[in-house]
Design a protein around this motif. Structure first.
Motif, PDB file in Angstrom:
ATOM      1  N   ASP A  94       0.796  -1.229   0.000  1.00 35.19           N
ATOM      2  CA  ASP A  94       0.000   0.000   0.000  1.00 35.19           C
ATOM      3  C   ASP A  94       0.831   1.283   0.000  1.00 35.19           C
ATOM      4  O   ASP A  94       0.288   2.374   0.148  1.00 35.19           O
ATOM      5  N   THR A  95       2.153   1.160  -0.159  1.00 31.65           N
ATOM      6  CA  THR A  95       3.028   2.325  -0.221  1.00 31.65           C
ATOM      7  C   THR A  95       4.195   2.006  -1.143  1.00 31.65           C
ATOM      8  O   THR A  95       4.739   0.904  -1.106  1.00 31.65           O
ATOM      9  N   LEU A  96       4.579   3.005  -1.931  1.00 30.00           N
ATOM     10  CA  LEU A  96       5.732   2.870  -2.821  1.00 30.00           C
ATOM     11  C   LEU A  96       6.916   3.641  -2.246  1.00 30.00           C
ATOM     12  O   LEU A  96       6.745   4.732  -1.681  1.00 30.00           O
ATOM     13  N   LEU A  97       8.107   3.095  -2.405  1.00 27.28           N
ATOM     14  CA  LEU A  97       9.344   3.804  -2.091  1.00 27.28           C
ATOM     15  C   LEU A  97      10.080   3.987  -3.403  1.00 27.28           C
ATOM     16  O   LEU A  97      10.459   3.013  -4.055  1.00 27.28           O
ATOM     17  N   VAL A  98      10.245   5.246  -3.782  1.00 26.92           N
ATOM     18  CA  VAL A  98      10.921   5.566  -5.036  1.00 26.92           C
ATOM     19  C   VAL A  98      12.259   6.196  -4.691  1.00 26.92           C
ATOM     20  O   VAL A  98      12.314   7.293  -4.143  1.00 26.92           O
ATOM     21  N   LYS A  99      13.330   5.466  -4.974  1.00 25.06           N
ATOM     22  CA  LYS A  99      14.665   6.006  -4.732  1.00 25.06           C
ATOM     23  C   LYS A  99      15.071   6.772  -5.983  1.00 25.06           C
ATOM     24  O   LYS A  99      14.992   6.247  -7.096  1.00 25.06           O
ATOM     25  N   VAL A 100      15.469   8.026  -5.765  1.00 23.20           N
ATOM     26  CA  VAL A 100      15.726   8.937  -6.871  1.00 23.20           C
ATOM     27  C   VAL A 100      17.065   9.638  -6.708  1.00 23.20           C
ATOM     28  O   VAL A 100      17.624   9.698  -5.618  1.00 23.20           O
ATOM     29  N   ASP A 101      17.527  10.198  -7.801  1.00 23.90           N
ATOM     30  CA  ASP A 101      18.617  11.160  -7.758  1.00 23.90           C
ATOM     31  C   ASP A 101      17.944  12.522  -7.951  1.00 23.90           C
ATOM     32  O   ASP A 101      17.490  12.845  -9.048  1.00 23.90           O
ATOM     33  N   GLN A 102      17.819  13.264  -6.864  1.00 24.24           N
ATOM     34  CA  GLN A 102      17.120  14.540  -6.876  1.00 24.24           C
ATOM     35  C   GLN A 102      18.048  15.631  -7.389  1.00 24.24           C
ATOM     36  O   GLN A 102      19.152  15.803  -6.885  1.00 24.24           O
ATOM     37  N   VAL A 103      17.591  16.380  -8.382  1.00 27.18           N
ATOM     38  CA  VAL A 103      18.324  17.530  -8.897  1.00 27.18           C
ATOM     39  C   VAL A 103      17.603  18.768  -8.394  1.00 27.18           C
ATOM     40  O   VAL A 103      16.447  19.010  -8.743  1.00 27.18           O
ATOM     41  N   GLY A 104      18.260  19.538  -7.523  1.00 26.37           N
ATOM     42  CA  GLY A 104      17.632  20.728  -6.962  1.00 26.37           C
ATOM     43  C   GLY A 104      16.678  20.374  -5.837  1.00 26.37           C
ATOM     44  O   GLY A 104      16.760  19.303  -5.235  1.00 26.37           O
ATOM     45  N   ALA A 105      15.775  21.292  -5.560  1.00 20.01           N
ATOM     46  CA  ALA A 105      14.829  21.138  -4.448  1.00 20.01           C
ATOM     47  C   ALA A 105      13.764  20.097  -4.762  1.00 20.01           C
ATOM     48  O   ALA A 105      13.294  20.004  -5.889  1.00 20.01           O
ATOM     49  N   ALA A 106      13.370  19.350  -3.739  1.00 17.13           N
ATOM     50  CA  ALA A 106      12.265  18.406  -3.898  1.00 17.13           C
ATOM     51  C   ALA A 106      10.944  19.065  -3.516  1.00 17.13           C
ATOM     52  O   ALA A 106       9.899  18.729  -4.057  1.00 17.13           O
ATOM     53  N   CYS A 107      10.992  20.006  -2.576  1.00 19.04           N
ATOM     54  CA  CYS A 107       9.771  20.630  -2.067  1.00 19.04           C
ATOM     55  C   CYS A 107       9.334  21.799  -2.949  1.00 19.04           C
ATOM     56  O   CYS A 107      10.175  22.538  -3.479  1.00 19.04           O
ATOM     57  N   HIS A 108       8.032  21.974  -3.059  1.00 21.08           N
ATOM     58  CA  HIS A 108       7.496  23.084  -3.859  1.00 21.08           C
ATOM     59  C   HIS A 108       7.854  24.443  -3.265  1.00 21.08           C
ATOM     60  O   HIS A 108       7.774  25.463  -3.946  1.00 21.08           O
ATOM     61  N   THR A 109       8.308  24.467  -1.986  1.00 22.26           N
ATOM     62  CA  THR A 109       8.713  25.730  -1.349  1.00 22.26           C
ATOM     63  C   THR A 109      10.121  26.135  -1.735  1.00 22.26           C
ATOM     64  O   THR A 109      10.563  27.226  -1.393  1.00 22.26           O
ATOM     65  N   GLY A 110      10.830  25.233  -2.403  1.00 19.89           N
ATOM     66  CA  GLY A 110      12.216  25.493  -2.771  1.00 19.89           C
ATOM     67  C   GLY A 110      13.216  24.844  -1.828  1.00 19.89           C
ATOM     68  O   GLY A 110      14.422  24.928  -2.044  1.00 19.89           O
ATOM     69  N   ALA A 111      12.736  24.175  -0.787  1.00 19.00           N
ATOM     70  CA  ALA A 111      13.615  23.479   0.153  1.00 19.00           C
ATOM     71  C   ALA A 111      14.053  22.141  -0.444  1.00 19.00           C
ATOM     72  O   ALA A 111      13.364  21.562  -1.273  1.00 19.00           O
ATOM     73  N   ARG A 112      15.189  21.664   0.009  1.00 12.50           N
ATOM     74  CA  ARG A 112      15.717  20.389  -0.463  1.00 12.50           C
ATOM     75  C   ARG A 112      14.726  19.257  -0.211  1.00 12.50           C
ATOM     76  O   ARG A 112      14.526  18.390  -1.044  1.00 12.50           O
ATOM     77  N   THR A 113      14.111  19.246   0.979  1.00 14.21           N
ATOM     78  CA  THR A 113      13.160  18.212   1.358  1.00 14.21           C
ATOM     79  C   THR A 113      11.904  18.856   1.929  1.00 14.21           C
ATOM     80  O   THR A 113      11.967  19.959   2.467  1.00 14.21           O
TER      81      THR A 113
END
Length: 166
Positions: A94-113
């Motif tokens: 019932d939950t997915l874990l997606v391991k990613v290589d994040q480029v830039g901020a992940a949060c819509h606020t501009g924060a990394r997380t």
């Protein structure tokens, strides 16, 4: 999350994968995005079957926007891409874990997380609680050591008798 019915939107997701998913009433599964090399939890998004299919086949995270009711690919407008390294389904499906290589901020606020802004409890806050709970933790550890032991082993370990390891 107990619904196992298909997504309400058409999808090209492999039927064997689709059959395993447990979805919310609106056909969605939470997807946790995690930085693949550091383990940093970046964000939580929602995927239906088609978003998961697109994520698995394009190598870029695609989510379903619950507010806009449309698909969005992370980075298309912000330039903050999530390049998929792996996708796993949890033990309850019932939950997915997606391991990613994040480029830039992940949060819509501009924060990394998305999880930096409102920390409710820190490890340092647990210091006093850890000391108070030391006896409970010790008891838990002893219980874990006894799992799988026969009744006579548990009795001897708890007795403090010579040769019992106490």
């Amino acid at each position: 999350m107990t619904s196992t019915t298909g997504s309400p939107r058409p999808s090209s997701l492999d039927p064997e994968i689709a059959a395993r998913l447990k979805r919310s009433a609106d056909g969605l599964v939470p997807a946790i995005a995690q930085q693949y090399d550091t383990g940093e939890v970046l964000m939580l998004g929602w995927m239906d079957d088609e978003a998961l299919h697109r994520t698995l086949t394009t190598g870029r995270c695609t989510y379903w926007s619950r507010s806009r009711r449309e698909y969005w690919v992370k980075g298309d407008t912000s330039g903050h891409f999530q390049w998929v390294k792996s996708v796993a389904l949890d033990c309850d499906a019932d939950t997915l874990l997606v391991k990613v290589d994040q480029v830039g901020a992940a949060c819509h606020t501009g924060a990394r997380t998305c999880f930096d802004a409102d920390v409710l409890l820190k490890d340092a806050d647990l210091k006093d609680a850890d000391l108070k709970d030391a006896d409970l933790k010790d008891a838990d550890r002893k219980g874990a050591d006894l799992r799988g032991a026969g009744p006579e082993d548990a009795e001897a370990a708890g007795s403090g008798a010579p040769g019992s390891g106490q």
